[in-house]
Motif scaffolding. Structure first.
Motif, PDB file in Angstrom:
ATOM      1  N   MET A   1     -11.782 -12.358  16.507  1.00 53.86           N
ATOM      2  CA  MET A   1     -11.539 -10.928  16.521  1.00 53.86           C
ATOM      3  C   MET A   1     -10.873 -10.517  15.216  1.00 53.86           C
ATOM      4  N   GLN A   2     -11.368  -9.455  14.627  1.00 55.27           N
ATOM      5  CA  GLN A   2     -10.795  -9.000  13.378  1.00 55.27           C
ATOM      6  C   GLN A   2      -9.654  -8.030  13.622  1.00 55.27           C
ATOM      7  N   THR A   3      -8.636  -8.163  12.809  1.00 53.90           N
ATOM      8  CA  THR A   3      -7.547  -7.200  12.841  1.00 53.90           C
ATOM      9  C   THR A   3      -7.952  -6.039  11.942  1.00 53.90           C
ATOM     10  N   PRO A   4      -7.259  -4.905  12.023  1.00 58.37           N
ATOM     11  CA  PRO A   4      -7.609  -3.803  11.129  1.00 58.37           C
ATOM     12  C   PRO A   4      -7.592  -4.220   9.662  1.00 58.37           C
ATOM     13  N   ARG A   5      -6.673  -5.104   9.287  1.00 57.66           N
ATOM     14  CA  ARG A   5      -6.584  -5.496   7.878  1.00 57.66           C
ATOM     15  C   ARG A   5      -7.745  -6.392   7.464  1.00 57.66           C
ATOM     16  N   THR A   6      -8.162  -7.325   8.326  1.00 58.25           N
ATOM     17  CA  THR A   6      -9.323  -8.135   7.970  1.00 58.25           C
ATOM     18  C   THR A   6     -10.590  -7.284   8.048  1.00 58.25           C
ATOM     19  N   GLU A   7     -10.573  -6.266   8.884  1.00 55.04           N
ATOM     20  CA  GLU A   7     -11.694  -5.320   8.950  1.00 55.04           C
ATOM     21  C   GLU A   7     -11.819  -4.575   7.627  1.00 55.04           C
ATOM     22  N   LEU A   8     -10.707  -4.216   7.037  1.00 51.84           N
ATOM     23  CA  LEU A   8     -10.724  -3.542   5.744  1.00 51.84           C
ATOM     24  C   LEU A   8     -11.412  -4.416   4.702  1.00 51.84           C
ATOM     25  N   LYS A   9     -11.020  -5.664   4.626  1.00 53.40           N
ATOM     26  CA  LYS A   9     -11.637  -6.571   3.650  1.00 53.40           C
ATOM     27  C   LYS A   9     -13.119  -6.762   3.958  1.00 53.40           C
ATOM     28  N   SER A  28      -5.986   3.761  -6.626  1.00 57.04           N
ATOM     29  CA  SER A  28      -4.951   2.778  -6.326  1.00 57.04           C
ATOM     30  C   SER A  28      -5.019   1.656  -7.357  1.00 57.04           C
ATOM     31  N   THR A  29      -4.355   0.552  -7.065  1.00 55.16           N
ATOM     32  CA  THR A  29      -4.448  -0.620  -7.929  1.00 55.16           C
ATOM     33  C   THR A  29      -5.005  -1.786  -7.119  1.00 55.16           C
ATOM     34  N   GLU A  30      -5.548  -2.734  -7.841  1.00 51.14           N
ATOM     35  CA  GLU A  30      -6.100  -3.927  -7.196  1.00 51.14           C
ATOM     36  C   GLU A  30      -5.016  -4.654  -6.403  1.00 51.14           C
ATOM     37  N   GLY A  31      -3.853  -4.823  -6.988  1.00 49.72           N
ATOM     38  CA  GLY A  31      -2.750  -5.503  -6.313  1.00 49.72           C
ATOM     39  C   GLY A  31      -2.313  -4.793  -5.048  1.00 49.72           C
ATOM     40  N   ARG A  32      -2.296  -3.464  -5.109  1.00 49.33           N
ATOM     41  CA  ARG A  32      -1.900  -2.683  -3.938  1.00 49.33           C
ATOM     42  C   ARG A  32      -2.903  -2.888  -2.804  1.00 49.33           C
ATOM     43  N   LEU A  33      -4.192  -2.878  -3.127  1.00 51.14           N
ATOM     44  CA  LEU A  33      -5.203  -3.080  -2.085  1.00 51.14           C
ATOM     45  C   LEU A  33      -5.124  -4.479  -1.485  1.00 51.14           C
ATOM     46  N   TYR A  34      -4.900  -5.484  -2.342  1.00 46.16           N
ATOM     47  CA  TYR A  34      -4.733  -6.835  -1.812  1.00 46.16           C
ATOM     48  C   TYR A  34      -3.538  -6.895  -0.873  1.00 46.16           C
ATOM     49  N   ALA A  35      -2.454  -6.249  -1.232  1.00 42.34           N
ATOM     50  CA  ALA A  35      -1.263  -6.244  -0.373  1.00 42.34           C
ATOM     51  C   ALA A  35      -1.565  -5.586   0.970  1.00 42.34           C
ATOM     52  N   ILE A  36      -2.284  -4.490   0.947  1.00 45.26           N
ATOM     53  CA  ILE A  36      -2.640  -3.807   2.192  1.00 45.26           C
ATOM     54  C   ILE A  36      -3.540  -4.698   3.039  1.00 45.26           C
ATOM     55  N   GLU A  37      -4.538  -5.328   2.411  1.00 50.04           N
ATOM     56  CA  GLU A  37      -5.440  -6.219   3.151  1.00 50.04           C
ATOM     57  C   GLU A  37      -4.690  -7.391   3.777  1.00 50.04           C
ATOM     58  N   ARG A  38      -3.681  -7.861   3.127  1.00 52.62           N
ATOM     59  CA  ARG A  38      -2.924  -9.013   3.636  1.00 52.62           C
ATOM     60  C   ARG A  38      -1.796  -8.615   4.578  1.00 52.62           C
ATOM     61  N   ALA A  59     -10.399   6.945   8.681  1.00 49.92           N
ATOM     62  CA  ALA A  59      -9.132   6.270   8.378  1.00 49.92           C
ATOM     63  C   ALA A  59      -8.521   5.646   9.626  1.00 49.92           C
ATOM     64  N   ASP A  60      -8.646   6.321  10.768  1.00 51.43           N
ATOM     65  CA  ASP A  60      -8.030   5.775  11.979  1.00 51.43           C
ATOM     66  C   ASP A  60      -8.730   4.516  12.473  1.00 51.43           C
ATOM     67  N   SER A  61      -9.957   4.263  12.016  1.00 57.44           N
ATOM     68  CA  SER A  61     -10.625   3.021  12.411  1.00 57.44           C
ATOM     69  C   SER A  61     -10.108   1.828  11.615  1.00 57.44           C
ATOM     70  N   LEU A  62      -9.638   2.076  10.395  1.00 58.81           N
ATOM     71  CA  LEU A  62      -9.088   1.004   9.568  1.00 58.81           C
ATOM     72  C   LEU A  62      -7.589   0.832   9.769  1.00 58.81           C
ATOM     73  N   PHE A  63      -6.912   1.933  10.039  1.00 61.13           N
ATOM     74  CA  PHE A  63      -5.448   1.913  10.129  1.00 61.13           C
ATOM     75  C   PHE A  63      -4.975   2.635  11.387  1.00 61.13           C
ATOM     76  N   PRO A  64      -5.286   2.087  12.556  1.00 59.91           N
ATOM     77  CA  PRO A  64      -4.923   2.791  13.796  1.00 59.91           C
ATOM     78  C   PRO A  64      -3.413   2.951  13.968  1.00 59.91           C
ATOM     79  N   GLU A  65      -2.646   2.062  13.351  1.00 65.64           N
ATOM     80  CA  GLU A  65      -1.189   2.149  13.492  1.00 65.64           C
ATOM     81  C   GLU A  65      -0.592   3.359  12.796  1.00 65.64           C
ATOM     82  N   LEU A  66      -1.353   4.007  11.939  1.00 65.16           N
ATOM     83  CA  LEU A  66      -0.856   5.187  11.230  1.00 65.16           C
ATOM     84  C   LEU A  66      -1.032   6.474  12.015  1.00 65.16           C
TER      85      LEU A  66
END
Length: 72
Positions: A1-9, A28-38, A59-66
């Motif tokens: 099962m994928q989490t929202p963050r692995t779904e993003l990647k 954004s920046t590459e580093g910022r996106l990697y941090a969000i994905e992880r 957005a709510d499909s990728l980041f439901p916690e927001l």
């Protein structure tokens, strides 16, 4: 099962996008996106919406916690 963050990647890769390409598309920046994905950072509402827009999803499909509602 994928989490929202692995779904993003997974969605990023499915679109053939590197983190750098997605960063350029979202202001954004590459580093910022990697941090969000992880799960080492949470996107702001604006970041989440920009990422989702670049990937063609809600957005709510990728980041439901927001608790982002469609159309604000």
């Amino acid at each position: 099962m994928q989490t929202p963050r692995t779904e993003l990647k997974a969605r990023r890769l499915a679109h053939g996008m590197t983190a750098l390409k997605l960063a350029l598309a979202t202001g954004s920046t590459e580093g910022r996106l990697y941090a969000i994905e992880r799960g080492r950072g949470n996107p702001s509402r604006d970041e989440a919406e920009a990422i989702a827009r670049a990937l063609g999803v809600r957005a709510d499909s990728l980041f439901p916690e927001l608790n982002i509602r469609a159309g604000r």
